[in-house]
Motif scaffolding. Sequence first.
Motif, mmCIF file in Angstrom:
data_model
loop_
_atom_site.group_PDB
_atom_site.id
_atom_site.type_symbol
_atom_site.label_atom_id
_atom_site.label_comp_id
_atom_site.label_asym_id
_atom_site.label_seq_id
_atom_site.Cartn_x
_atom_site.Cartn_y
_atom_site.Cartn_z
ATOM 1 N N UNK A 1 -22.449 105.397 13.122
ATOM 2 C CA UNK A 1 -22.246 106.122 14.384
ATOM 3 C C UNK A 1 -23.164 105.616 15.492
ATOM 4 N N UNK A 2 -24.370 105.168 15.139
ATOM 5 C CA UNK A 2 -25.345 104.736 16.146
ATOM 6 C C UNK A 2 -24.897 103.501 16.918
ATOM 7 N N UNK A 3 -23.917 102.771 16.368
ATOM 8 C CA UNK A 3 -23.471 101.530 17.004
ATOM 9 C C UNK A 3 -22.331 101.754 17.998
ATOM 10 N N UNK A 4 -21.831 102.975 18.083
ATOM 11 C CA UNK A 4 -20.737 103.272 19.012
ATOM 12 C C UNK A 4 -21.270 103.304 20.446
ATOM 13 N N UNK B 1 -12.679 94.211 15.933
ATOM 14 C CA UNK B 1 -13.932 94.937 15.722
ATOM 15 C C UNK B 1 -15.064 94.316 16.512
ATOM 16 N N UNK B 2 -16.300 94.658 16.099
ATOM 17 C CA UNK B 2 -17.469 94.060 16.718
ATOM 18 C C UNK B 2 -17.836 94.597 18.085
ATOM 19 N N UNK B 3 -17.198 95.684 18.508
ATOM 20 C CA UNK B 3 -17.505 96.287 19.811
ATOM 21 C C UNK B 3 -18.330 97.561 19.636
ATOM 22 N N UNK B 4 -17.897 98.414 18.728
ATOM 23 C CA UNK B 4 -18.610 99.657 18.419
ATOM 24 C C UNK B 4 -19.155 99.635 16.991
ATOM 25 N N UNK B 5 -19.330 98.456 16.460
ATOM 26 C CA UNK B 5 -19.738 98.295 15.066
ATOM 27 C C UNK B 5 -20.360 96.921 14.883
ATOM 28 N N UNK B 6 -21.255 96.760 13.909
ATOM 29 C CA UNK B 6 -21.857 95.447 13.660
ATOM 30 C C UNK B 6 -20.978 94.529 12.805
ATOM 31 N N UNK B 7 -19.744 94.945 12.525
ATOM 32 C CA UNK B 7 -18.851 94.134 11.697
ATOM 33 C C UNK B 7 -17.705 93.533 12.517
ATOM 34 N N UNK B 8 -17.360 92.297 12.165
ATOM 35 C CA UNK B 8 -16.261 91.579 12.800
ATOM 36 C C UNK B 8 -15.233 91.258 11.727
ATOM 37 N N UNK B 9 -13.984 91.624 12.001
ATOM 38 C CA UNK B 9 -12.874 91.487 11.051
ATOM 39 C C UNK B 9 -12.024 90.317 11.522
ATOM 40 N N UNK B 10 -11.946 89.287 10.698
ATOM 41 C CA UNK B 10 -11.388 88.007 11.136
ATOM 42 C C UNK B 10 -10.170 87.629 10.293
#
Length: 389
Positions: free
Chosen positions: A206-209, A323-332
């Motif tokens: 939640x802190x990454x949003x 992804x990668x905008x509100x989260x530290x993960x990028x889905x490729x």
Amino acid sequence: MPTLNDNLLKLENNYFFYQIEQTLKDFKIKNPNVEILNLGIGDTTLPIAKSIYLAIKEAAFELSDPNSIRGYGPSTGYDFLKEKIIDNDYKNLDIKKDEVFISHGIKYSISNIIDLFSSNNTVAICDPSYPVYVDSNKMAKRKIIYMPVLEKNNFQPQIPTEKSDIIYLCSPNNPTGVALNYETLKSFIDYAKKNKSLILFDGAYFSFIKDKNIPKSIYEIPNAKDVAVEMRSFSKNAGFTSLRLSYMVIPNNIKIEDTCLNDLWLKYINVKFGNLSYIIQKGAEAIYQDSGKKEIKETIDTYMANTHLIKKGLENLGYKVFGGINSPYVWVKTKGLSSFDTFTFLLNKAHIATLPGSGFGSVGEGFIRFSGFAKKDTILKALNNLKKL
């Protein structure tokens, strides 16, 4: 003669993350001079904040003094931490202290709260999602319905097609890195109210949003306190992966078969578990100091800058990235190979470690996950290696 839980025996022999870890160890043994550029890591790489360290140090000193020594603490956690959580993370959401339970880690909460429910329940789980949701229910042989999280739906899960008693949601989602919007969450709250279902909401990230239009808590949605339990972690935002601490909110409104779920969980933890570390809880309290908030923001900003670097770098190389905008993960999206074959190819040819999407569920096939928890220099080296392929 004792007999074993055959449902446990039927689980995959190797837990997904353990299997990846062993693969990387085997690669390193065969290639001792090669640096593995780990961009799949879900663990933190920055040290804990100074405010946390000082609070832990002071708390440890307290326990060395006969005048301030403490014994067993409350099984639900100390009030000093609960009050900070409510005042900061749930301001204006009317959460009560007895609704907050401090826990040993979000995995602990996720895998244990399901014990409160019979094996006759039907469970709805997003696909792809954190494997613990699935495995902890397979242990009890519950019926599982999968809710596909698809690109065509902007990776927003769809309402279950069958009646479900318990629904798992995670926002921002792991592994897609996409946060659930207000409309999606409201549709699930409405479904749960109508069908008398329970939502288990994983808010570990939640802190990454950053988007103000994306709810950080499910309790921002009307009626959520009637149907939803929320879990959050200190692991990713504050670096508590080795310290282990989280919290769970169980509103007193939630009744299952005329039994207050909050009371039942209290009974459960008092039977099965003891208190949590005073020292670690004092460390967590420091997160909410002015100095702690500043330090935690710097940590999150660093991880999100790393995530942005990965996202833009992959896009520039022609990858389709989510992804990668509100989260530290990028889905490729992979380029023609399966998830695991892509994982293997990148490891062997570019010395880059990722996570194959198929490990998070069948719908994750055709994707790999990159993580902003990697260090910046590691990311830059990895992107440079990718350019050479």
